[in-house]
Design a protein around this motif. Structure first.
Motif, mmCIF file in Angstrom:
data_model
loop_
_atom_site.group_PDB
_atom_site.id
_atom_site.type_symbol
_atom_site.label_atom_id
_atom_site.label_comp_id
_atom_site.label_asym_id
_atom_site.label_seq_id
_atom_site.Cartn_x
_atom_site.Cartn_y
_atom_site.Cartn_z
ATOM 1 N N PHE A 143 21.085 11.498 -10.170
ATOM 2 C CA PHE A 143 20.955 11.319 -11.613
ATOM 3 C C PHE A 143 21.201 9.864 -11.997
ATOM 4 N N ARG A 144 20.621 9.480 -13.123
ATOM 5 C CA ARG A 144 20.750 8.137 -13.683
ATOM 6 C C ARG A 144 21.109 8.275 -15.157
ATOM 7 N N HIS A 145 21.853 7.300 -15.686
ATOM 8 C CA HIS A 145 22.295 7.328 -17.084
ATOM 9 C C HIS A 145 21.469 6.305 -17.865
ATOM 10 N N PHE A 146 20.704 6.801 -18.840
ATOM 11 C CA PHE A 146 19.859 5.961 -19.687
ATOM 12 C C PHE A 146 20.442 5.915 -21.095
ATOM 13 N N ARG A 147 20.223 4.788 -21.794
ATOM 14 C CA ARG A 147 20.678 4.651 -23.175
ATOM 15 C C ARG A 147 19.614 3.927 -23.984
ATOM 16 N N LEU A 148 19.470 4.372 -25.235
ATOM 17 C CA LEU A 148 18.493 3.789 -26.137
ATOM 18 C C LEU A 148 19.063 3.832 -27.544
ATOM 19 N N TYR A 149 18.997 2.697 -28.265
ATOM 20 C CA TYR A 149 19.376 2.656 -29.676
ATOM 21 C C TYR A 149 18.095 2.675 -30.501
ATOM 22 N N LEU A 150 18.014 3.593 -31.436
ATOM 23 C CA LEU A 150 16.900 3.629 -32.386
ATOM 24 C C LEU A 150 17.483 3.183 -33.720
ATOM 25 N N GLN A 151 17.339 1.896 -33.995
ATOM 26 C CA GLN A 151 18.079 1.251 -35.070
ATOM 27 C C GLN A 151 17.707 1.727 -36.465
ATOM 28 N N SER A 152 16.420 1.844 -36.766
ATOM 29 C CA SER A 152 16.066 2.244 -38.126
ATOM 30 C C SER A 152 16.427 3.706 -38.397
ATOM 31 N N GLU A 153 16.588 4.480 -37.341
ATOM 32 C CA GLU A 153 17.011 5.874 -37.492
ATOM 33 C C GLU A 153 18.524 6.024 -37.387
ATOM 34 N N GLY A 154 19.220 4.966 -36.969
ATOM 35 C CA GLY A 154 20.675 5.018 -36.858
ATOM 36 C C GLY A 154 21.156 5.971 -35.784
ATOM 37 N N ALA A 155 20.519 5.929 -34.606
ATOM 38 C CA ALA A 155 20.873 6.866 -33.533
ATOM 39 C C ALA A 155 21.037 6.133 -32.208
ATOM 40 N N ALA A 156 22.053 6.550 -31.470
ATOM 41 C CA ALA A 156 22.229 6.123 -30.088
ATOM 42 C C ALA A 156 21.966 7.354 -29.222
ATOM 43 N N LEU A 157 21.073 7.222 -28.267
ATOM 44 C CA LEU A 157 20.738 8.337 -27.380
ATOM 45 C C LEU A 157 21.187 7.996 -25.960
ATOM 46 N N HIS A 158 21.949 8.890 -25.369
ATOM 47 C CA HIS A 158 22.357 8.774 -23.968
ATOM 48 C C HIS A 158 21.772 9.976 -23.239
ATOM 49 N N ILE A 159 21.031 9.705 -22.183
ATOM 50 C CA ILE A 159 20.370 10.770 -21.447
ATOM 51 C C ILE A 159 20.665 10.587 -19.965
ATOM 52 N N VAL A 160 21.143 11.633 -19.329
ATOM 53 C CA VAL A 160 21.349 11.634 -17.884
ATOM 54 C C VAL A 160 20.221 12.463 -17.292
ATOM 55 N N ALA A 161 19.383 11.811 -16.510
ATOM 56 C CA ALA A 161 18.202 12.457 -15.921
ATOM 57 C C ALA A 161 17.917 11.790 -14.579
ATOM 58 N N GLN A 162 16.938 12.323 -13.865
ATOM 59 C CA GLN A 162 16.624 11.761 -12.554
ATOM 60 C C GLN A 162 15.658 10.589 -12.627
ATOM 61 N N SER A 163 14.767 10.560 -13.607
ATOM 62 C CA SER A 163 13.825 9.449 -13.751
ATOM 63 C C SER A 163 13.204 9.511 -15.135
ATOM 64 N N PHE A 164 12.360 8.518 -15.416
ATOM 65 C CA PHE A 164 11.655 8.492 -16.703
ATOM 66 C C PHE A 164 10.296 7.838 -16.522
ATOM 67 N N GLU A 165 9.443 8.069 -17.509
ATOM 68 C CA GLU A 165 8.154 7.378 -17.563
ATOM 69 C C GLU A 165 7.791 7.127 -19.019
ATOM 70 N N VAL A 166 6.961 6.106 -19.239
ATOM 71 C CA VAL A 166 6.459 5.795 -20.572
ATOM 72 C C VAL A 166 5.071 6.380 -20.679
ATOM 73 N N ILE A 167 4.820 7.083 -21.799
ATOM 74 C CA ILE A 167 3.516 7.685 -22.044
ATOM 75 C C ILE A 167 2.930 7.013 -23.273
ATOM 76 N N ASP A 168 1.821 6.333 -23.102
ATOM 77 C CA ASP A 168 1.163 5.625 -24.203
ATOM 78 C C ASP A 168 0.160 6.583 -24.849
ATOM 79 N N GLN A 169 0.463 6.994 -26.083
ATOM 80 C CA GLN A 169 -0.402 7.942 -26.781
ATOM 81 C C GLN A 169 -0.970 7.320 -28.052
ATOM 82 N N SER A 170 -1.033 6.008 -28.102
ATOM 83 C CA SER A 170 -1.518 5.352 -29.310
ATOM 84 C C SER A 170 -3.018 5.410 -29.397
#
Length: 134
Positions: free
Chosen positions: A107-134
């Motif tokens: 497992f790996r510990h990821f963190r992301l701040y979403l400033q305009s939403e006022g949220a800190a997200l901490h996620i423990v998972a094995q991996s991640f990927e970015v999905i471009d849906q624009s």
């Protein structure tokens, strides 16, 4: 919980406009947690744009107010260059716990701040990927 050695994985400023995200949503299905980040593009467009981060085999997820009190302690998080980034902590007590409880122990510990939403997200998972849906 103590954290240390945050490493920048993704700079959100590379795809978000200067005023940040407008909204986000999260969903869990089929052993992955998806974070959808919505924003208005800087160029005129008829609809909002969405980028997604998908975290595979999540073990823990914590959402707290940002700025605000955190369950996690990491002096290195004061580095402003990491503020608009997805980071991974190389040392995390919560990852140590997750790895002891799992036979796969990667497992790996990821963190992301979403400033305009006022949220800190901490996620423990094995991996991640970015999905471009624009």
């Amino acid at each position: 919980m103590k954290l240390s050695q945050p490493q920048k994985l993704l700079d959100l400023d590379t795809f978000l406009p200067s005023d940040g995200e407008d909204d986000f949503s999260m969903s869990y299905a089929e052993n992955y947690l998806t974070l959808d980040i919505y924003y208005d593009p800087e160029l005129p467009a008829p609809t909002r744009v969405k980028k997604s981060l998908r975290f595979f085999w999540p073990s823990y997820f914590v959402k707290t107010p940002f700025p605000g009190h955190s369950f996690f302690s990491c002096p290195d998080d004061r580095d402003l260059s990491l503020l608009s980034c997805l980071v991974e902590y190389k040392s995390s007590e919560i990852v140590d716990i997750a790895n002891k409880m799992s036979s796969s122990a990667n497992f790996r510990h990821f963190r992301l701040y979403l400033q305009s939403e006022g949220a800190a997200l901490h996620i423990v998972a094995q991996s991640f990927e970015v999905i471009d849906q624009s």
